[in-house]
Enzyme design. Structure first.
Site, PDB file in Angstrom:
ATOM      1  N   CYS A 142       3.653   3.154  32.207  1.00  0.00           N
ATOM      2  CA  CYS A 142       4.167   2.086  31.326  1.00  0.00           C
ATOM      3  C   CYS A 142       5.421   2.517  30.577  1.00  0.00           C
ATOM      4  O   CYS A 142       6.159   1.671  30.076  1.00  0.00           O
ATOM      5  CB  CYS A 142       3.084   1.647  30.345  1.00  0.00           C
ATOM      6  SG  CYS A 142       1.595   1.052  31.153  1.00  0.00           S
ATOM      7  N   HIS A 189       6.212  -1.999  24.170  1.00  0.00           N
ATOM      8  CA  HIS A 189       5.448  -2.183  25.407  1.00  0.00           C
ATOM      9  C   HIS A 189       4.251  -3.100  25.167  1.00  0.00           C
ATOM     10  O   HIS A 189       3.477  -2.896  24.238  1.00  0.00           O
ATOM     11  CB  HIS A 189       4.977  -0.819  25.927  1.00  0.00           C
ATOM     12  CG  HIS A 189       3.972  -0.927  27.028  1.00  0.00           C
ATOM     13  ND1 HIS A 189       4.184  -1.693  28.147  1.00  0.00           N
ATOM     14  CD2 HIS A 189       2.730  -0.396  27.174  1.00  0.00           C
ATOM     15  CE1 HIS A 189       3.129  -1.618  28.936  1.00  0.00           C
ATOM     16  NE2 HIS A 189       2.229  -0.847  28.372  1.00  0.00           N
ATOM     17  N   ASN A 217      -0.314  -7.031  30.539  1.00  0.00           N
ATOM     18  CA  ASN A 217       0.382  -5.744  30.551  1.00  0.00           C
ATOM     19  C   ASN A 217       0.976  -5.535  31.944  1.00  0.00           C
ATOM     20  O   ASN A 217       0.239  -5.338  32.909  1.00  0.00           O
ATOM     21  CB  ASN A 217      -0.623  -4.639  30.204  1.00  0.00           C
ATOM     22  CG  ASN A 217      -0.028  -3.240  30.233  1.00  0.00           C
ATOM     23  OD1 ASN A 217       1.067  -3.037  30.747  1.00  0.00           O
ATOM     24  ND2 ASN A 217      -0.768  -2.289  29.688  1.00  0.00           N
TER      25      ASN A 217
END
Ligand code: UT7
Length: 342
Positions: A120, A261, A291
């Site tokens: 990520c 994020h 996500n």
């Protein structure tokens, strides 16, 4: 006048193009709740997600990356770049890297192209690498893409991961300029801690356990100790965001927009509180995207620019965290005239 005031500002990478792409298929929480032991309410309140976009089986990460890249290059008004860097945890194949394939499909003949695997945090890592190439004079322009087909590595029967992740891609074009120009990326703050490598990981399919399904077919999917990850994420993102702000000479509480994020709305809220940044300065698109791992930050940049959440002259802080653990943050003053395409 001092010699200092005559000095040419350092060469830096400027944001000059921005694009994104989402697969059209939307899957809402009720679709998941119909086959998993979960509820729409649990997913909304514990993660902040109402739905996510998932790619069809025939669509690969490179397909999404190409779409986002085309939009970023059009946004920048360029048909050529000097390097292509693709951040992804879901490459089309183990070998070769996916970036050369993407560069080829974009008609970028023989440019250097490689993948960055930092989960990520991958997009901010890749941006830091590209900025370094530009700063050193190795490249004049770079295309940085974050693209993920998370649905390829998530067990649809695992309620601890299936509600969280989504698919998509975002991309930026970086161009050589000067450090004092709007759009110039500030210093990066970043790090990793492999002690927690098994907090989010795929047990099978790598060199440790080459057969993806040794012992258990689920070994080809992401395993995650979610609560442990959540606690580290809040701490690490808050820390690295402060580091990047300080390196830019900013007070973190003076940041106009925190682009964090999109892992869990509770993580974003906790980070904003820890940094003293009010919620209206923290744009979010997790409710409809989930996500998207390395695609999360460029997708949020793109959507926030289109929504006019990001406007010229704002101080913008990007901060990410992911498997590894890895974390990274950087800064920029939002440039005028940048049109994101989606
Ligand atoms: O992108 C970077 C990597 N990923 C992340 O940053 C994700 C970070 N982690 C998270 O977002 C959260 O930890 C989760 C959303 C994964 C889980 O939320 P949590 O508040 O940490 O819940 P938990 O894991 O502590 O579980 C609480 C309860 C448990 O039940 P008991 O033991 O209290 O009875 C779980 O079994 O919630 C249960 N649970 C669920 N219930 C309904 C776990 N998943 C679900 C579900 N639906 N989908």
């Amino acid at each position: 006048m001092t010699a200092q005031s005559h000095a040419t500002p350092a060469r830096a990478a400027r944001l000059t193009g921005l694009g994104s792409w989402l697969p059209p298929r939307q899957v809402d929480n009720s679709d998941l709740a119909s086959r998993l032991d979960t509820t729409d309410e649990w997913i909304r309140t514990r993660i902040g997600i109402a739905g996510r976009h998932l790619a069809d089986p025939a669509v690969a990460t490179s397909d999404m990356a190409v779409e986002a890249a085309l939009r970023a290059m059009k946004s920048a008004g360029v048909e050529h770049v000097d390097a292509v860097i693709l951040a992804t945890a879901t490459p089309d194949h183990h070998v070769p890297g996916t970036a050369p394939l993407v560069a080829h499909r974009l008609g970028l003949r023989q440019v250097p192209a490689f993948d960055v695997g930092a989960s990520c945090s991958g997009f901010v890592y890749a941006t830091a690498v590209a900025a370094g190439l530009i700063h050193a004079g190795t490249a004049g322009t770079a295309l940085v893409i974050g693209a993920e087909k998370m649905s390829a590595i998530i067990d649809p029967a695992d309620r601890s991961t299936a509600p969280i992740f989504g698919d998509g891609a975002g991309a930026v074009v970086l161009t050589a300029g000067h450090a004092d120009e709007p759009g110039a990326l500030g210093p990066v703050a970043w790090g990793s801690d492999g002690e927690h490598a098994d907090a989010i990981y795929i047990p099978g399919g790598g060199s440790r356990h080459p057969s993806p399904s040794t012992g258990d077919h689920r070994n080809r999917f992401v395993h995650m100790r979610g609560n442990e990850v959540l606690r580290h994420a809040v701490r690490r993102i808050s820390y690295v965001a402060q580091q990047a702000a300080a390196a830019a000479g900013w007070q973190v509480q003076d940041v106009d927009r925190l682009i964090v994020h999109q892992a869990n709305a509770r993580i974003s809220a906790a980070v904003a509180t820890a940094l003293g940044i009010s919620p209206e300065r923290v744009p979010s698109n997790i409710a409809h995207l989930g996500n998207t791992s390395a695609a999360s930050i460029p997708l949020l940049l793109s959507h926030s620019a289109i929504d006019r959440e990001l406007r010229a002259s704002q101080r913008v802080l990007l901060a990410s965290f992911g498997a590894g653990f890895t974390w990274a943050a950087t800064t920029l003053v939002w440039p005028s005239g940048l049109q994101a395409l989606t």
